[in-house]
Enzyme design. Sequence first.
Site, mmCIF file in Angstrom:
data_model
loop_
_atom_site.group_PDB
_atom_site.id
_atom_site.type_symbol
_atom_site.label_atom_id
_atom_site.label_comp_id
_atom_site.label_asym_id
_atom_site.label_seq_id
_atom_site.Cartn_x
_atom_site.Cartn_y
_atom_site.Cartn_z
ATOM 1 N N GLU A 21 -23.730 36.166 19.339
ATOM 2 C CA GLU A 21 -23.133 36.576 20.675
ATOM 3 C C GLU A 21 -21.944 35.968 20.985
ATOM 4 O OE1 GLU A 21 -26.428 35.526 23.357
ATOM 5 O OE2 GLU A 21 -27.798 36.964 22.239
ATOM 6 N N GLU A 71 -32.229 40.095 17.833
ATOM 7 C CA GLU A 71 -32.971 39.038 18.733
ATOM 8 C C GLU A 71 -33.523 40.133 19.813
ATOM 9 O OE1 GLU A 71 -31.000 35.832 21.059
ATOM 10 O OE2 GLU A 71 -30.423 35.319 19.063
HETATM 11 O O1 IFM Z 1 -31.897 31.447 22.973
HETATM 12 C C1 IFM Z 1 -31.058 32.450 23.305
HETATM 13 C C2 IFM Z 1 -30.431 32.540 22.030
HETATM 14 O O2 IFM Z 1 -29.668 31.229 21.384
HETATM 15 C C3 IFM Z 1 -29.188 33.525 22.116
HETATM 16 N N1 IFM Z 1 -29.771 34.804 22.642
HETATM 17 C C4 IFM Z 1 -30.317 34.670 23.848
HETATM 18 C C5 IFM Z 1 -31.658 33.579 23.611
HETATM 19 C C6 IFM Z 1 -32.472 33.519 24.845
HETATM 20 O O3 IFM Z 1 -31.641 33.363 25.862
#
Ligand code: IFM
Length: 450
Positions: free
Chosen positions: A161, A349
């Site tokens: 990200e 994710e």
């Molecule tokens: O915990 C985070 C992760 O590190 C990166 N993506 C979003 C998740 C939830 O906020």
Amino acid sequence: MKEDFYWGVATSAPQSEGAAFLDGKGASIWDTFSAGRNKIAGRHTPQVSNDFYHRYAEDLRLMKSLHIPNFRFSIAWPRVLPEGKGTVNPKGLDFYDRLTDQCLENNITPWATLYHWDLPQALEDKGGWTNRDIVQWFSDYIHLMLSKLGDRIQHWMVLNEPLVFTGAGYFLGVHAPGRRGMDNFLAATHHAALAQAAGIKIIKQFNPQLQAGTTFSCSPTSPYSDRLKDKAAAERADALLNRLFIEPLLGYGYPVKELPFLNRIEKYLKKDDEALLVASPDFIGIQNYTREVIKHSWMTPYLKAKPIDPRSRRVNHTMMNWEIYPEGIYHILKQFNQYKEVNAIIVTENGAAFPDKVINGEVDDLPRITYLKSYIEQVLKAKNEGVKVKGYFLWSFTDNFEWAEGYFPRFGLVYIDYEKQQRIVKNSGKWFSQMIQQMNPSAKVIEEKY
Ligand code: IFM
């Protein structure tokens, strides 16, 4: 990509490992940031977290008992290179060696992320992501990790990200390293974009058989109203949230038309950068949790657009105050699938934080099951319509350190009692385990019994 569909869980080093200053690890920007006053809710720190550094073998056995076949973790750069470059920490390398071997012994395929926000503090002291030298420092670190683990880890992700660590860390100052302002943001953005392309090329040069990818946060944007101004604002927000990092990678350049302030990035451009920004990933990772409803706003600098709070819209939301909007993951998959250069998409994710409670030794987290079921259905709908989505990784395996929110939000399938370092599989963990056993190896529509 060999398998029909990859089911897995994801986590990251700074959020889980703990052992922040043990066995020769150098400080990360999150170690420094969390020591500051009023930076992290509850003044929590990542120092111990769920102690994955010491408990990884136990956690992998638990993962195996839940029949989870793929595990995405990250490597802590300051654990292997305490100063970010130069002297290697053998104990740090040894940890990732053992972690990889334990995954394989448990029949769990390791997926490694090279950068999940824990920049060595020593490099931040030299300017961090605003210093162009970071592209070389990062490349050297990648070479080191490939030479150590490239014989056993097949799937690699370069950055986690980039918009979040540049935006929250270098523009808003609410994440480490806590820097602010457009100049810091644009410099960090350009160097991260160069680093993501360099990383993919290095992995493929090391061994063309390895699968090289990188991940993007993404949220579809909807205009607050039918007014032209709100529609244009939603497009600008889309360019920032969903296009800023993937488009230069695929050869389209930065989305300057929608975001004229990006013209200022020219200051950091050098000859040949246009080509250096481009690479051909084997897969891209998308990370989606919600959507954003956007309204035109004169008051918001640069973007002239602002997200409207889910509470004021009276819609269901999670503990992060993120709207629960399962169709969003379908729309964003379709959107990213439109890039002809994208060969495969993995949802690296997706997940949700709810206020979990342990009652009689159990965590009955029905809201999370409902959330996951509805999102996964939308992923499979996209797949069945021909979107090149090849996998789904749930965030997260265990509860962990949620950055500026500390340990309050719990995203895990496994509950962590931080005091006793006890693990309790939540009902969502049992549900996810049963679901993937039914689905593997090929993804079908989730049956009604779930
Ligand atoms: O915990 C985070 C992760 O590190 C990166 N993506 C979003 C998740 C939830 O906020």
